[in-house]
Scaffold this active site. Structure first.
Site, mmCIF file in Angstrom:
data_model
loop_
_atom_site.group_PDB
_atom_site.id
_atom_site.type_symbol
_atom_site.label_atom_id
_atom_site.label_comp_id
_atom_site.label_asym_id
_atom_site.label_seq_id
_atom_site.Cartn_x
_atom_site.Cartn_y
_atom_site.Cartn_z
ATOM 1 C CG HIS A 79 -1.956 -1.050 1.171
ATOM 2 N ND1 HIS A 79 -3.234 -0.825 0.723
ATOM 3 C CD2 HIS A 79 -1.902 -2.361 1.461
ATOM 4 C CE1 HIS A 79 -3.918 -1.947 0.762
ATOM 5 N NE2 HIS A 79 -3.134 -2.900 1.205
ATOM 6 C CG HIS B 69 -6.524 -1.788 5.445
ATOM 7 N ND1 HIS B 69 -5.401 -1.417 4.738
ATOM 8 C CD2 HIS B 69 -7.283 -2.517 4.596
ATOM 9 C CE1 HIS B 69 -5.484 -1.913 3.515
ATOM 10 N NE2 HIS B 69 -6.619 -2.583 3.398
ATOM 11 C CD GLU C 187 -2.785 0.551 7.835
ATOM 12 O OE1 GLU C 187 -1.767 1.249 7.842
ATOM 13 O OE2 GLU C 187 -3.535 0.452 6.843
ATOM 14 C CG ASN D 158 -7.185 -15.607 -0.200
ATOM 15 O OD1 ASN D 158 -7.127 -14.396 -0.422
ATOM 16 N ND2 ASN D 158 -7.829 -16.114 0.817
HETATM 17 N N1 HPA Z 1 -9.678 -12.733 4.154
HETATM 18 C C1 HPA Z 1 -9.731 -11.429 4.479
HETATM 19 N N2 HPA Z 1 -9.178 -10.480 3.753
HETATM 20 C C2 HPA Z 1 -8.565 -10.835 2.619
HETATM 21 C C3 HPA Z 1 -8.483 -12.176 2.210
HETATM 22 C C4 HPA Z 1 -9.073 -13.184 3.023
HETATM 23 O O1 HPA Z 1 -9.025 -14.392 2.728
HETATM 24 N N3 HPA Z 1 -7.799 -12.198 1.033
HETATM 25 C C5 HPA Z 1 -7.509 -10.904 0.746
HETATM 26 N N4 HPA Z 1 -7.966 -10.078 1.702
#
Ligand code: HPA
Length: 278
Positions: free
Chosen positions: A64, A86, A89, A241
């Site tokens: 970031h 965020h 933080e 993911n």
């Molecule tokens: N969970 C929460 N925040 C995220 C994830 C996750 O799996 N991947 C990217 N940001």
């Protein structure tokens, strides 16, 4: 700690940005983790390090960078924030959404928010895009709304409507662009958790059962403030993911940033296409 923003603070930051940019932006863009590549597509770019701006909540997270890039994208005047801040933080919700207030004061009409998110919907794959059609404001429900505190009537109403947080016309445009460019564009509900820990398998099963498709740690506060301010919103998640519903796989920040490299070119195509049609 800045709990609430005053109009004076917002305008102090806004004036500092305004004095550096050439034209008032019509479109604001906020780029998520690992998705900063779009900032380099801006033409006639003026880049401002956020550390130079008064009151700015400076991010501490790798990935970031923390800069504002003003210029043109597909003929639209744009202000791009690369590197959001965020809640985890340590800043207040009102403070992390200062960038949206600055965009509002500069006259931004459309906000495009992007984020990296985990797929809770088991049919989603890493590297795919998801159009956010609605969100679950779990952190806000628990009391951390960026609108908590004195309402600034100059900026919006005390009780803003959130029934159409994600603009239907902009969603339709995104679908059209995805179709033309043969991009996979999933759709679904995004939930924002406070983080910074990733979810447990039980967290994820809970999220799935309440209708969540993708989970992350951002976006919802920004969208809440944008809607309060009457800004139209388009939201896109880059699926970084698979959610770990069974506990067999682990999630890392590196994985999230790496997926960003695959997502960024698709995101650029999608956003360019939408901007062209505005
Ligand atoms: N969970 C929460 N925040 C995220 C994830 C996750 O799996 N991947 C990217 N940001």
């Amino acid at each position: 700690m800045i709990e609430y923003l005053t109009l004076e603070m917002i305008d102090q930051t806004t004036d500092a940005v305004r004095s550096r940019i050439q034209a008032p932006p019509r479109v604001g863009l906020i780029l998520g983790s690992g998705l900063g590549g779009l900032a380099s597509a801006v033409e006639d770019a003026v880049s401002i390090s956020v550390t130079e701006l008064p009151n700015w909540p400076v991010s501490t997270v790798p990935g970031h960078v923390g800069r504002l890039v003003a210029g043109k994208l597909e003929g639209q005047t744009a202000l791009v924030l690369q590197g959001r801040t965020h809640f985890y933080e340590g800043y207040s919700m009102a403070h992390i959404t200062l960038p949206v207030r600055v965009m509002q004061r500069l006259g931004v009409e459309i906000l495009i928010v992007t984020n990296a998110a985990g797929a809770v919907n088991p049919t989603f794959e890493p590297g795919e895009l998801m159009l956010i059609t609605d969100h679950l404001n779990l952190v806000g429900m628990a009391g951390h709304s960026p609108l908590r505190g004195p309402n600034l009537d100059e900026l919006g109403p005390r009780f803003p409507d959130m029934s159409r947080a994600y603009d239907r016309e902009l969603c339709a445009l995104a679908r059209q662009v995805a179709k033309e460019h043969r991009l996979v564009l999933r759709e679904g509900v995004y939930a924002c958790l406070a983080g910074p820990s990733f979810e447990t398998p039980a967290d994820l099963r809970f999220l799935r059962s309440i209708g969540v498709d993708a989970v992350g740690m951002s976006t919802v506060p920004e969208v809440t403030v944008a809607r309060h301010g009457g800004i139209r919103v388009l939201g896109i998640s880059g699926i970084s993911n698979k959610a770990n519903l069974d506990g067999d796989t682990i999630t890392t920040h590196e994985e999230v940033l790496l997926a960003g490299e695959k997502i960024t070119p698709q995101l650029i195509t999608l956003i360019r296409g939408v901007l062209k049609r505005l």
